[in-house]
Design an enzyme around this catalytic site. Structure first.
Site, PDB file in Angstrom:
ATOM      1  N   HIS A 187       0.829  -1.205   0.000  1.00 14.39           N
ATOM      2  CA  HIS A 187       0.000   0.000   0.000  1.00 14.39           C
ATOM      3  C   HIS A 187       0.864   1.256   0.000  1.00 14.39           C
ATOM      4  CE1 HIS A 187      -3.531  -2.489   1.560  1.00 14.39           C
ATOM      5  NE2 HIS A 187      -3.951  -1.926   0.452  1.00 14.39           N
ATOM      6  N   CYS A 481      -2.989  -3.369 -15.877  1.00 18.10           N
ATOM      7  CA  CYS A 481      -3.557  -2.397 -14.947  1.00 18.10           C
ATOM      8  C   CYS A 481      -2.929  -2.494 -13.563  1.00 18.10           C
ATOM      9  CB  CYS A 481      -5.071  -2.563 -14.851  1.00 18.10           C
ATOM     10  SG  CYS A 481      -5.605  -4.165 -14.195  1.00 18.10           S
TER      11      CYS A 481
END
Length: 556
Positions: A187, A481
């Site tokens: 993250h 992606c």
């Protein structure tokens, strides 16, 4: 001059003074509440503190957009989970622990359970610690975890960052990020790229850096220089510019490469459109499902999808159906207690037990598409077999959605791409999970950061295989992606492997476009061959950078 090295995760160079993260919330002492204390009131204070933390995180999520909003929502949902507060309240009533100590001990049990599961569930242990620290700070009146505010631009150095803290980084003041932990698809890395902040993770020795030290961070090479020469500092400050993407995306010899954006909601879609994105390559629909106890209605979903589609009238928007499971639990869809959730019921697999959830989502997508001028494509996550692809395409067709596709994030789907793509219209490679599954490496573990990178030749070979299968299936388009798409050095390699579109954080569009504009398709293919012929990720990155000096000229 001393140079520390780590894993490059967000390109760019920045020079500034070090500011370290403040000390974490200290462990409360082993103590019992005094005799005569109202135990029910003491236990109730835990629920009050947890609600205050939850409300604060949800409020911050509402002010954020895109990935930051998603991360904050997940953390808020964890704070709202009654399991931790209920166990802590029991400890107060039965063992007479102080509320702060009870929260700490209850959290340690959950942390131990998650770490024992390993993989993506171990990643959530950090989230639990973050929620624990926030509740303990609320109970004891301490300063909660958060990014420092020294009043001037700085290079943030930390052991690691909780997702909720990373989501609040301000690129105007945090000019670079250095951590001892984390990996290229953590993250921390994802959000740093989304914000355009140069970042290096898994830096051995970062813990020795002290406040006030001058450093030069190179997020493209993965280096942190201490006491750099003044001319190097000035060069970094001149060269670290935010490039504007004007489109269209193409190679130096005019071969089109669609440069798209990853979005999570209407606000992030409008920001992506303003940044020049040619469309949306990944619309993560999880945001509206997370942090809820019940499924959003079809009407609510239609409104949310239309908000994104309206920002891209006349352009392509690829909507990914609900990717629930593993590190994104959705109570009314996913099951608790799976022995290995990363390999469990997630993504499209949840539709086996809950086909109605997928049906309502496709109904909402179709309704939003009818009222929009956008070109709507729909893809399913976690597809492993041709039969799964065929069944998903049939459900899309039943709702009038002609452009159905799949995510390639399981090695089996890449290896069987020819047959998978005979069933659908397109594929999009999710390099984050593809890397994790191919290398058997948790993306959050700093010790495995060199494994958890899409520069791994084995991962690139899987991408090449998927593209070969797409050509054999009639020339199906294949996009990327995952986070690899926004790496300016890796983008031409992906194009050389056969990828036709790249979807990324809007902040990366200018840099990726600038590199592709200097590189012909033949040169992209030569760079891809170099990477595939390398013995490991480090050698692949080094070989490509040496053959692409434009990266240094562009400050990448």
């Amino acid at each position: 001059m001393t140079t520390l090295t780590g894993v490059p995760v967000s390109p760019g160079r920045a020079a500034g003074v070090v500011v370290t993260m403040p000390a974490p919330v200290p462990e409360p002492p082993l103590a019992r509440v005094p005799e005569g204390t109202d135990l029910d009131a003491a236990a109730a204070s835990i629920d009050t503190a947890a609600r205050a933390v939850t409300d604060d995180l949800f409020a911050r999520a509402e002010r954020a957009t895109g990935t930051a909003a998603e991360v904050l929502t997940v953390t808020a949902a964890m704070a709202a989970d009654p399991t931790l507060a209920a166990d802590a309240a029991r400890r107060v009533r039965e063992d007479r622990e102080t509320p702060a100590r009870a929260v700490w001990d209850a959290a340690q049990v959950v942390v131990g359970q998650l770490e024992a599961l390993g993989g993506m569930m171990a990643e959530r242990a950090r989230d639990v610690r973050d929620v624990r620290d926030r509740i303990v700070a609320q109970l004891t009146g301490l300063r909660p975890p958060g990014i420092p505010e020294p009043g001037h631009p700085f290079v943030l150095v930390a052991g690691d960052l909780a997702p909720a803290d990373t989501a609040t980084l301000d690129p105007a003041t945090t000019i670079a990020l250095v951590t001892e932990g984390g990996g290229p698809t953590s993250h921390t890395a994802i959000l740093a790229r989304a914000l355009g902040i140069p970042a290096v993770v898994a830096v051995a020795g970062a813990g020795e850096l002290r406040d006030g030290a001058m450093v030069l961070v190179d997020g493209g090479r993965g280096t942190v220089e201490l006491d750099p020469a003044e001319e190097a500092v000035e060069a970094a400050r001149r060269g670290n510019v935010q490039r504007t993407f004007m489109g269209p995306g193409q190679t130096a010899d005019g071969v089109r490469v669609e440069l798209l954006a990853n979005v999570s909601d209407g606000a992030s879609a409008r920001a992506a459109a303003a940044a020049g994105a040619e469309g949306v390559g990944l619309f993560r629909t999880e945001l509206m499902f997370l942090g809820r106890t019940d499924e959003p209605s079809v009407d609510d979903q239609v409104a949310a999808y239309a908000d994104v589609l309206d920002a891209f009238a006349g352009r392509k928007v690829v909507i990914r159906t609900l990717d629930a499971g593993a590190d994104k639990p959705v109570p009314y869809v996913t099951a608790d207690g799976e022995p290995n959730p990363a390999l469990g019921v997630r993504g499209l697999r949840t539709a086996v037990a809950h086909p109605d959830v997928l049906e309502r989502q496709l109904e909402a997508v179709a309704a939003a598409a009818k009222g929009s001028q956008a070109e709507v494509w729909v893809m399913a996550p976690m597809v492993a077999t041709p039969d799964e692809a065929r069944r998903f395409a049939a459900r899309c067709d039943a709702h009038g959605l002609a452009q159905a596709g799949v995510m390639v994030e399981i090695p089996a789907a890449a290896l069987q791409a020819r047959w998978v793509l005979e069933e659908v219209a397109f594929a999009s490679v999710g390099t984050n999970d593809l890397t994790q599954y191919a290398m058997a490496a948790d993306r959050e573990l700093g010790a495995l950061a060199e494994l958890s990178t899409s520069w791994q030749p084995a991962v690139l070979r899987l991408v090449a295989t998927a593209c070969e299968g797409a050509r054999a299936a009639g020339g199906r388009p294949v996009g990327v992606c995952g986070e690899a798409a926004g790496d300016p050095a890796l983008a031409p390699v992906l194009v050389g492997l056969g990828v036709t579109s790249l979807s990324m954080a809007p902040a990366a569009l200018g840099d990726v476009s600038a590199v592709l504009a200097t590189t012909t398709l033949d040169r992209c293919r030569a760079l891809a061959a170099l990477a595939l012929d390398s013995r490991d990720a480090w050698a692949a990155r080094k070989a490509v950078r040496a053959a692409l000096p434009e990266l240094d000229e562009l400050g990448l």
